[in-house]
Design a protein around this motif. Structure first.
Motif, PDB file in Angstrom:
ATOM      1  N   CYS A   1      -5.157  21.087 -37.817  1.00 52.15           N
ATOM      2  CA  CYS A   1      -3.779  20.577 -37.781  1.00 52.15           C
ATOM      3  C   CYS A   1      -3.414  20.222 -36.341  1.00 52.15           C
ATOM      4  O   CYS A   1      -3.665  21.015 -35.423  1.00 52.15           O
ATOM      5  CB  CYS A   1      -2.816  21.631 -38.340  1.00 52.15           C
ATOM      6  N   PRO A   2      -2.800  19.063 -36.112  1.00 56.61           N
ATOM      7  CA  PRO A   2      -2.422  18.661 -34.754  1.00 56.61           C
ATOM      8  C   PRO A   2      -1.410  19.605 -34.100  1.00 56.61           C
ATOM      9  O   PRO A   2      -1.268  19.600 -32.887  1.00 56.61           O
ATOM     10  CB  PRO A   2      -1.810  17.266 -34.954  1.00 56.61           C
ATOM     11  N   TYR A   3      -0.734  20.440 -34.904  1.00 54.33           N
ATOM     12  CA  TYR A   3       0.319  21.295 -34.367  1.00 54.33           C
ATOM     13  C   TYR A   3      -0.093  22.763 -34.237  1.00 54.33           C
ATOM     14  O   TYR A   3       0.171  23.396 -33.217  1.00 54.33           O
ATOM     15  CB  TYR A   3       1.585  21.184 -35.236  1.00 54.33           C
ATOM     16  N   CYS A   4      -0.740  23.312 -35.278  1.00 50.58           N
ATOM     17  CA  CYS A   4      -1.050  24.738 -35.243  1.00 50.58           C
ATOM     18  C   CYS A   4      -2.550  25.017 -35.184  1.00 50.58           C
ATOM     19  O   CYS A   4      -2.956  26.174 -35.095  1.00 50.58           O
ATOM     20  CB  CYS A   4      -0.451  25.439 -36.457  1.00 50.58           C
ATOM     21  N   SER A   5      -3.369  23.965 -35.267  1.00 45.61           N
ATOM     22  CA  SER A   5      -4.837  24.071 -35.194  1.00 45.61           C
ATOM     23  C   SER A   5      -5.454  24.766 -36.397  1.00 45.61           C
ATOM     24  O   SER A   5      -6.653  25.086 -36.377  1.00 45.61           O
ATOM     25  CB  SER A   5      -5.265  24.802 -33.908  1.00 45.61           C
ATOM     26  N   GLU A   6      -4.689  25.022 -37.458  1.00 53.69           N
ATOM     27  CA  GLU A   6      -5.256  25.578 -38.686  1.00 53.69           C
ATOM     28  C   GLU A   6      -6.114  24.510 -39.370  1.00 53.69           C
ATOM     29  O   GLU A   6      -5.873  23.307 -39.215  1.00 53.69           O
ATOM     30  CB  GLU A   6      -4.137  26.028 -39.624  1.00 53.69           C
ATOM     31  N   PRO A   7      -7.153  24.939 -40.130  1.00 53.13           N
ATOM     32  CA  PRO A   7      -8.027  23.974 -40.803  1.00 53.13           C
ATOM     33  C   PRO A   7      -7.260  23.079 -41.769  1.00 53.13           C
ATOM     34  O   PRO A   7      -6.360  23.534 -42.485  1.00 53.13           O
ATOM     35  CB  PRO A   7      -9.011  24.863 -41.554  1.00 53.13           C
ATOM     36  N   VAL A   8      -7.595  21.799 -41.775  1.00 51.25           N
ATOM     37  CA  VAL A   8      -7.023  20.843 -42.718  1.00 51.25           C
ATOM     38  C   VAL A   8      -8.160  20.017 -43.305  1.00 51.25           C
ATOM     39  O   VAL A   8      -9.211  19.849 -42.677  1.00 51.25           O
ATOM     40  CB  VAL A   8      -5.988  19.906 -42.050  1.00 51.25           C
ATOM     41  N   ALA A   9      -7.950  19.510 -44.497  1.00 54.14           N
ATOM     42  CA  ALA A   9      -8.936  18.647 -45.156  1.00 54.14           C
ATOM     43  C   ALA A   9      -8.191  17.550 -45.890  1.00 54.14           C
ATOM     44  O   ALA A   9      -7.244  17.815 -46.642  1.00 54.14           O
ATOM     45  CB  ALA A   9      -9.780  19.458 -46.128  1.00 54.14           C
ATOM     46  N   VAL A  10      -8.594  16.296 -45.650  1.00 55.18           N
ATOM     47  CA  VAL A  10      -7.894  15.175 -46.262  1.00 55.18           C
ATOM     48  C   VAL A  10      -8.908  14.111 -46.671  1.00 55.18           C
ATOM     49  O   VAL A  10      -9.902  13.881 -45.979  1.00 55.18           O
ATOM     50  CB  VAL A  10      -6.843  14.597 -45.282  1.00 55.18           C
ATOM     51  N   LYS A  11      -8.660  13.470 -47.810  1.00 50.67           N
ATOM     52  CA  LYS A  11      -9.560  12.440 -48.306  1.00 50.67           C
ATOM     53  C   LYS A  11      -9.408  11.153 -47.521  1.00 50.67           C
ATOM     54  O   LYS A  11      -8.300  10.752 -47.160  1.00 50.67           O
ATOM     55  CB  LYS A  11      -9.283  12.179 -49.787  1.00 50.67           C
ATOM     56  N   THR A  12     -10.511  10.496 -47.267  1.00 51.99           N
ATOM     57  CA  THR A  12     -10.472   9.250 -46.474  1.00 51.99           C
ATOM     58  C   THR A  12     -10.019   8.058 -47.301  1.00 51.99           C
ATOM     59  O   THR A  12      -9.674   7.021 -46.726  1.00 51.99           O
ATOM     60  CB  THR A  12     -11.877   8.946 -45.910  1.00 51.99           C
TER      61      THR A  12
END
Length: 284
Positions: free
Chosen positions: A268-279
């Protein structure tokens, strides 16, 4: 020289009579209701309350030949009443006619107040009592708004062309015993947007990357054109919202981002927690 002096005396006598008339009639209405009185007494305004407690300012322009010449009236109302005036009329009669006019507009304003209270109206706080239109926030489809225009007798809705057929098809379903907003929803076959939660953090509806609530409208963004934020960080202490398309572009700019098939894994750009998003949420 003597002729000029006589003319000046006559003018002063007329002015004195005008001043006495205006002062006495203002006193009849009540000085506590007076908002403004110009030095030459040709312009004044009164504060008038209707039966619902709404405050209205009636502005009055007087001619020096008053009361022989009727006053001109303006106010924050949809239209001005037809003034009934004679040589025996006074300012108190003018205020009374204005109050009667206000009572005829109570149903009109009550309906507008219901719309402002029940629906998400654009710039409702800036709307004056003279306005008969309300623009409802985006609904049904992205970038689709409804402009509700009211008259004292009936309601008229102007919507985008794609909704007109729905409106005509359901026009006979209007029920006088149902609330205005419920009737509108029935006619449009949709639920109108309610006001956003006042306690909700505005950052939750704006993208944390582009800082906009909605994506721009354009052919290259179809089918995401005009859509709102659709991805939220799962960290409860962050809960930052993003457009998935913006998040994909941002993750691709980071060298530590990993990709597996059509999914990008990063932070995450704000909290650095893992994120996953489809392209496949991009504009390609």
């Amino acid at each position: 020289m003597e002729v000029n002096e006589q003319a000046r005396c006559r003018e002063l006598a007329k002015s004195s009579s005008f001043y006495r008339t205006v002062y006495s009639e203002v006193e009849e209405v009540g000085w506590e209701h007076l908002v403004r009185l110009d030095g030459d007494l040709t312009f004044l305004s009164f504060r008038v309350l209707d039966k619902k407690g709404r405050v209205h300012i009636m502005e009055i322009q007087l001619d020096k030949a008053y009361p022989r010449v009727p006053p001109m009236v303006s106010a924050d109302v949809p239209y001005i009443f037809n003034l009934k005036w004679s040589m025996n009329s006074r300012l108190k009669n003018l205020v009374q006619q204005f109050q009667e006019h206000l009572e005829k507009l109570q149903g009109f304003w009550s309906t507008l107040d219901e719309i402002d209270r029940s629906l998400w109206v654009v710039e409702s706080k800036q709307a004056s009592r003279a306005m008969s239109c309300r623009q409802i926030h985006e609904m049904i489809a992205s970038s689709c708004c409804a402009l509700i225009s009211m008259t004292l007798d009936h309601y008229q809705s102007t919507i985008v062309n794609s909704l007109r057929k729905i409106w005509k098809r359901n026009s006979n379903k209007w029920m006088s015993n149902k609330p205005f907003t419920e009737n509108i929803e029935c006619l449009l076959e949709t639920q109108l947007p309610r006001p956003p939660d006042k306690e909700e953090n505005n950052l939750l509806v704006e993208c944390g990357i582009c800082y906009a609530q909605y994506l721009p409208i354009g052919d290259e963004l179809v089918p995401k054109s005009g859509s709102g934020t659709d991805y939220t960080c799962e960290n409860n202490n962050c809960s930052k919202a993003f457009h998935s398309m913006c998040l994909v572009d941002w993750l691709r700019s980071i060298t530590t981002t990993r990709q597996s098939f059509n999914v990008l894994f990063g932070n995450c750009p704000y909290c650095s927690e893992p994120v996953a998003v489809k392209t496949n949420t991009t504009k390609n």
